[in-house]
Design a protein around this motif. Structure first.
Motif, PDB file in Angstrom:
ATOM      1  N   SER A  34       0.816  -1.194   0.000  1.00  0.00           N
ATOM      2  CA  SER A  34       0.000   0.000   0.000  1.00  0.00           C
ATOM      3  C   SER A  34       0.859   1.257   0.000  1.00  0.00           C
ATOM      4  O   SER A  34       0.457   2.286  -0.507  1.00  0.00           O
ATOM      5  N   ALA A  35       2.048   1.150   0.569  1.00  0.00           N
ATOM      6  CA  ALA A  35       2.955   2.293   0.565  1.00  0.00           C
ATOM      7  C   ALA A  35       3.268   2.705  -0.869  1.00  0.00           C
ATOM      8  O   ALA A  35       3.237   3.873  -1.218  1.00  0.00           O
TER       9      ALA A  35
ATOM     10  N   GLY B 106      -4.582   0.835  -2.907  1.00  0.00           N
ATOM     11  CA  GLY B 106      -4.431   2.281  -2.904  1.00  0.00           C
ATOM     12  C   GLY B 106      -5.792   2.895  -2.788  1.00  0.00           C
ATOM     13  O   GLY B 106      -6.763   2.217  -2.495  1.00  0.00           O
ATOM     14  N   GLU B 107      -5.881   4.205  -3.058  1.00  0.00           N
ATOM     15  CA  GLU B 107      -7.207   4.818  -3.106  1.00  0.00           C
ATOM     16  C   GLU B 107      -7.836   4.438  -4.430  1.00  0.00           C
ATOM     17  O   GLU B 107      -7.963   5.245  -5.335  1.00  0.00           O
TER      18      GLU B 107
ATOM     19  N   SER C 137       0.300   4.536  -2.498  1.00  0.00           N
ATOM     20  CA  SER C 137       0.077   5.925  -2.153  1.00  0.00           C
ATOM     21  C   SER C 137       1.189   6.806  -2.699  1.00  0.00           C
ATOM     22  O   SER C 137       0.963   7.969  -3.012  1.00  0.00           O
TER      23      SER C 137
ATOM     24  N   GLU D 285       0.284   7.571  -6.213  1.00  0.00           N
ATOM     25  CA  GLU D 285      -0.760   8.557  -6.334  1.00  0.00           C
ATOM     26  C   GLU D 285      -0.213   9.964  -6.224  1.00  0.00           C
ATOM     27  O   GLU D 285      -0.751  10.897  -6.796  1.00  0.00           O
ATOM     28  N   ARG D 286       0.831  10.113  -5.441  1.00  0.00           N
ATOM     29  CA  ARG D 286       1.404  11.431  -5.272  1.00  0.00           C
ATOM     30  C   ARG D 286       2.245  11.851  -6.488  1.00  0.00           C
ATOM     31  O   ARG D 286       2.831  12.917  -6.496  1.00  0.00           O
TER      32      ARG D 286
END
Lengths: 318, 275
Positions: A3-4, A26-27, A7, A10-11
């Motif tokens: 999950s790290a 993720g989202e 995210s 996503e950034r």
């Protein structure tokens, strides 16, 4: 940490490792639907699907065991044209709503005003007044009501002290509905709690200013409390009205499922139950259910329309 | 000072009138003989446990059976509502997805939906599945988050939680599932307790659904068992046992209420005002 990576992705930064394969959280929309899956299944299988199905069934003859037979508007025509019990049921329900809802709200507001006072006992009193709201829907309390208002029951005994003889409210077509109305009003605790919370949000400066200007208790109630509380009044009015249209338990227990004497307590939902689950006229009952939905929607709309002229939204409300 | 005393006296007087029916029920359950319904007072001169003995005594279907059945139905509903409503509420309150707005709107609309509109097709479904006269139709819908009111209650609760913790966890590499499990879940305990208690009380009191789905004598719940007294009620001798069973059936509600009334009253106030 899968999950790290997600995210970080996503950034918009370059991932330190190859993009995550399956199973990453993720989202992503997929995760939201994972959380929602029980609700979506219920919404489709137990709400939306059955709603549409009962709309269709309302145009059919259906008895649960043979397949539904399309009859057009026959159910609706019979409801309004030939079924005297249906009209009694509508009338009994409308009377119940018109009698119980306003009185219940006034009682709720009155007790909320009475309790709205800085005191350590307030919490205890509030809970005690709220208790009937939790108990009132039960069969046990409906049985108590039936006993209280039976022939020579406690209500009769008290009234005979004042020289009034009624002789059995539950069996009197003129009084049976009143027994149910009283039971409805008795459960004013829930709107009372909401009123009390609303009262606490009214700024005390308003009352101070009004008092300086010489406004008395009644004037303050009319000009400050009620306008400031009007969004809460609307909320309680809508909720209580919708609930009152669907009351079943009390009428069932007090009349033993008949809606008697003489259809005087034949509430809408009670008649719907009789048609659907005693006579197995389930197409007919579906038509009644849709008319109930339309009726409630209509009344709710009317209340919201009228609200424009009497509900005041202050600066920090909603 | 005098004003305060007057206030307490007035409140207590109103309260006494309000609670009289309940006190009359409890007192009646300990009164002897046939005069229970017609005696106005709360004290009949003597106490008797005969009514309780006759209710709890041997019967074709022992009374504890009804308690067990009601507990299965209410317990199943509580677990279903707490689990699935909090999952759905988290998605609505914190996650982004394309259909969020229309689905949320639909969820809100179903809060006001009278159950009668879905009743007959639902009954047909459960009848086809062979589940009529079992507890499934009463419990299964709760595991599909059909009580939209509680989804809404929890959405409201989650929305007012600070997002900082979520953000921090995200930066530390937590996905939505771990954020939900480790951050949101511990924080929404009060909302979950409110949901659990309301679900318990409403299901315990529910009569309509249980009347429709349950019919075998050994599957009856407390409200259905109590209803049988209505048929007997013309004979005055049945009042005592009826009152005793009524008191026993209300006892769990009163106990839960006494233990958790803070959550109930607060839940009610917040769901009502911050809507």
């Amino acid at each position: 940490m899968v999950s790290a990576r997600a995210s970080t992705l996503e950034r918009g930064r370059a991932p330190a490792a190859p993009a995550p394969a399956k199973g990453s959280y993720g989202e992503r929309p997929g995760v939201a639907y994972l959380f929602l899956s029980p609700w979506v299944a219920g919404a489709v299988l137990l709400t939306l699907g059955p709603m549409l199905a009962s709309l269709y069934l309302s145009f059919t003859d259906y008895d649960l065991f043979t397949s539904p037979k399309f009859v057009g508007f026959a159910n609706y025509a019979r409801l309004f044209g030939e079924d005297a019990h249906f009209l009694s049921a509508v009338w009994a329900t409308v009377k119940y709503v018109l009698l119980s809802v306003p009185v219940q709200l006034v009682a709720a507001l009155a007790v909320a005003l009475l309790l709205n006072r800085a005191s350590r006992a307030q919490g205890v009193y509030r809970s005690a007044f709220y208790a009937p709201s939790l108990l009132g829907a039960s069969v046990a309390v409906a049985l108590v009501w039936r006993a209280l208002f039976s022939t020579d029951g406690a209500a009769d005994q008290v009234l005979s002290l004042f020289g009034v003889r009624t002789g059995g409210w539950v069996t009197d077509p003129g009084l049976a509905l009143l027994v149910l109305v009283l039971l409805g009003i008795w459960q004013f605790g829930a709107p009372m709690v909401i009123f009390l919370a609303g009262l606490k949000q009214i700024p005390p400066e308003l009352y101070d200013a009004a008092a300086v200007d010489g406004a008395g208790w009644w004037r303050q109630l009319r000009s400050i409390t009620v306008p400031m509380l009007s969004p809460v009044i609307l909320f309680n009015l809508v909720l209580d009205t919708i609930r009152a249209f669907q009351v079943f338990n009390a009428a069932f227990i007090v009349s033993n499922g008949t809606g008697g004497p003489g259809d005087s307590t034949l509430f809408y939902t009670l008649y719907l139950w009789q048609k659907g689950f005693v006579d197995f006229k389930m197409g007919y009952a579906s038509a009644m259910a849709w008319l109930l939905l339309l009726g409630i929607a209509l009344v709710t709309t009317l209340i919201f329309r009228s609200a424009r002229s009497w509900v005041h939204y202050g600066g920090d409300e909603r | 000072m005098i004003r305060r005393v007057v206030w307490h006296v007035v409140v207590l007087a109103v309260l006494a009138v309000m609670l009289y029916p309940i006190l009359w029920l409890v007192a009646g359950s300990f009164k002897p003989g046939a005069s229970i319904a017609s005696s106005v007072g709360l004290w009949a001169g003597s106490l008797t446990l005969d009514n309780y003995a006759s209710v709890l005594g041997p019967a074709e279907i022992p009374v504890w059976r009804y308690f067990v059945n009601s507990t299965i139905v209410a317990g199943g509903a509580v677990i279903g509502n707490v689990v699935t409503c909090s999952l759905a509420a988290y998605a609505f309150a914190r996650l982004r997805f394309r259909l969020r707005a229309p689905l949320f709107g639909f969820m809100l609309a179903t809060i006001m939906l009278p159950q009668h509109v879905v009743l007959i097709p639902q009954y047909t479904i459960f009848q086809r599945l062979g589940m009529v006269d079992s507890f499934w139709p009463l419990v299964l819908p709760k595991f599909l988050a059909t009580d939209a009111f509680f989804v809404f209650l929890m959405v409201q609760f989650i929305r007012q939680l600070p997002r900082d913790l979520d953000e921090a966890a995200r930066i530390d590499g937590c996905g939505p599932i771990r954020i939900f499990a480790h951050i949101t879940l511990p924080l929404i305990k009060p909302a979950m307790i409110t949901t659990a208690i309301f679900t318990f009380i409403w299901t315990w009191n529910d009569f309509f659904t249980q009347l429709i789905y349950l019919s075998s004598p050994d599957k009856l719940t407390l409200p259905l068992a109590l209803r049988m007294f209505v048929d007997l009620q013309e004979s005055a001798s049945s009042f005592g046992p009826m009152f005793a069973l009524s008191v026993l059936s209300l006892l769990p509600i009163l106990l839960f209420f006494a233990a958790f009334q803070r959550f109930l009253v607060q839940g009610l106030a917040t769901s009502g005002l911050k809507g």
